[in-house]
Design an enzyme around this catalytic site. Structure first.
Site, short mmCIF file in Angstrom:
data_model
loop_
_atom_site.label_atom_id
_atom_site.label_comp_id
_atom_site.label_asym_id
_atom_site.label_seq_id
_atom_site.Cartn_x
_atom_site.Cartn_y
_atom_site.Cartn_z
N LYS A 79 0.86 -1.05 -0.07
CA LYS A 79 0.01 0.25 0.05
C LYS A 79 0.91 1.19 0.11
O LYS A 79 1.97 1.18 0.95
CB LYS A 79 -0.86 0.01 1.23
CG LYS A 79 -2.07 1.17 1.25
CD LYS A 79 -2.99 0.86 2.38
CE LYS A 79 -4.00 1.99 2.67
NZ LYS A 79 -4.91 1.87 3.54
N SER A 159 -9.96 2.43 2.64
CA SER A 159 -8.97 3.01 1.81
C SER A 159 -8.04 2.08 1.02
O SER A 159 -7.57 2.29 -0.03
CB SER A 159 -8.36 3.94 2.59
OG SER A 159 -7.27 3.34 3.51
N SER A 183 -10.37 0.15 7.02
CA SER A 183 -9.83 0.14 5.87
C SER A 183 -9.10 -1.11 5.17
O SER A 183 -8.67 -1.21 4.02
CB SER A 183 -8.83 1.22 5.55
OG SER A 183 -9.41 2.54 5.17
#
Ligand code: GLN
Length: 493
Positions: A79, A159, A183
């Protein structure tokens, strides 16, 4: 030839260690799959050379008979919230575009030390603020899933939407995620994969771009409970560079995995039966109870009376911390600088922040600054902190009666991209089931349960006692074995 891209973490690790194939072959096929899936927009940058170099080093170690590490030969997605040395790290924001850290985050370093390689930096909601991956400066991420018979692009959740999309599309066997208020779990549920947010403090926050520091936790996202157990061990551990890092040994979760829940009690919180929750989600919850009974567990009713206050409290605490954390982006130290002609320092701050932050990030900074302001601090921030304590106490009481809690992960399945953009409150409601465990710092996981009548995945959430990731994983495994979820998105990209 083996379809390497269909393999998970454990299969790759064991296959490389056993000499069935080389780490290089695996890295090459995932690199090719990533390159062919640009339409998903899951990656902000790709790093095929990193994946190949890590693979070659694992293959060389194997030739010498050395230990390959618990992630030996597994290429993963990172990420783009984790600082990676020499590789652009943006938090999906314009304000950090071009920022290349001189250091490596603790979690990513641990993964490289465990033998993993990096396929690239995954797209996300800007500064991890969002539930649909539509707030990224680098464009929406597309879910590989579509409604049956429809062409509309669907949200992969947020997210960690790049992470969920890449793992579900089988262009990465696993990925890192971060979870501040859902998330990891919400995107995992939307895309039919697993994801676990460990107890707050298990994974170091050092080198992770901060959103809300008292909530932010890293965790793995993968297609099986076993793969999450393996990767979590590689990511977790005490770090003197993070003041909130847990000084505890990291258990061997993988070795202790067991789907036998005899003697275990699973709590069903009645307050999670909320208006607006989709019928099919409620059905999957009922089914989940059956599965856990079948695994030997006793199902008990529990009460978490402050649940309905958790989401509003989260949307005070998280923006408050964000407004403080994001003060550092001022045009002086990182990334973007907008210095209009003849401008002074204040003008530079204002111009840089106006240009560099997206709308959702600005909304959070405004809310956060407001709730921390002298006149409103007690009315909002202090109240929210009190609620946070009450929510944590609810869980502590419930855990006197049960070993883990079962609930839906989300109130609905994935939704079409663009459908909630004008409605931030409905967007925030996505996290209504995820946020309580975040406020309480508890380990929580989403595992796929079934597909709904639209052909979209639904997830079930398991919340555990502090430090008891093992019970969360074991309960997840019991669901996984009974759900037999093997649906995969049809390839359109
Ligand atoms: N969707 C939530 C938010 O927008 C949670 C985000 C997260 O966990 N990073 O704040």
């Amino acid at each position: 030839m083996t379809e390497f891209t269909n393999l998970g973490v454990k299969e790759i690790r064991d296959g490389v260690a056993g000499g069935d194939f080389t780490a290089r072959e695996v890295a090459e096929s995932f690199n090719a799959a990533v390159a062919a899936a640009a339409e998903l927009n899951a990656f902000i940058v790709t790093t095929p050379d990193h994946a190949l170099a890590a693979a070659d080093s694992v293959d060389a170690k194997r030739a010498k008979g050395e230990d390959l590490g618990i992630m030996g030969g597994v290429p993963i997605g990172m990420k783009d919230l984790f600082a990676t040395k020499g590789v652009q790290t943006t938090a999906a924001s314009h304000i950090l575009e071009g920022f290349t850290p001189q250091y490596e985050s603790t979690v990513s370093q641990k993964l490289w030390d465990a033998g993993a390689g990096m396929l690239g930096k995954l797209n996300l909601d800007q500064f991890a603020m969002g539930s649909s991956n539509e707030t990224s400066y680098f464009g929406n991420v597309n879910s590989p899933w579509r409604k049956e018979g429809a062409n509309a692009g669907m949200s992969p959740g947020g997210s960690s939407g790049g992470s969920s999309s890449a793992v579900a599309a089988r262009i990465a066997p696993a990925a890192t995620g971060t979870d501040t208020g859902g998330s990891i779990r919400q995107p995992a549920a939307f895309t039919g994969i697993c994801g676990i947010k460990p107890t707050y403090g298990r994974c170091s926050r050092w080198g992770v771009v901060a959103f809300a520091s008292s909530l932010d936790q890293a965790g793995p996202m993968a297609r099986s409970v076993e793969d999450c157990a393996i990767m979590l061990k590689a990511m977790a551990g005490f770090d003197p560079k993070d003041a909130t890092s847990l000084q505890m040994d990291v258990p061997n979760w993988e070795a202790a995995l067991s789907a036998d829940l005899k003697g275990k009690k699973i709590g069903i919180p009645k307050e999670y039966r909320m208006d607006g929750t989709d019928e099919e989600i409620l059905k999957s919850w009922e089914q989940g109870k059956e599965w856990l009974r079948d695994a030997g567990a006793e199902i008990v009713d529990v009460s978490l009376p402050h649940t309905k206050y958790a989401l509003p409290a989260y949307y005070i605490v998280a923006p408050a911390e964000a407004s403080s954390n994001l003060a550092r982006y001022d045009g002086v130290r990182y990334g973007l600088r907008d210095l209009p002609d003849g401008a002074g320092l204040q003008d530079m701050y204002a111009a840089t922040r106006a240009e560099g932050f997206g709308d959702e990030v600005k909304r959070r900074i405004l809310i956060g600054t407001y709730v921390l302001s002298a006149g409103f601090y007690d009315a909002y921030y202090t109240q929210a902190q009190k609620i946070r304590t009450l929510v944590a106490q609810d869980f502590a009481k419930a855990f006197e009666q049960c070993d883990a809690i079962l609930a839906p992960t989300t109130p609905t399945a994935s939704f079409p991209l663009g459908s909630l953009n004008e409605d931030p409150l409905t967007m925030y409601l996505n996290d209504v089931f995820a946020v309580p465990a975040s406020l309480a710092g508890l380990p929580a996981m989403s595992v796929p349960a079934m597909v709904n009548s639209d052909g979209l995945p639904l997830g079930l959430q398991i919340v555990g006692k502090p430090f008891d990731e093992q019970s969360v994983l074991n309960t997840g495994l019991a669901i996984q074995q009974r759900a037999g979820f093997d649906a995969a998105p049809e390839k359109w990209w």
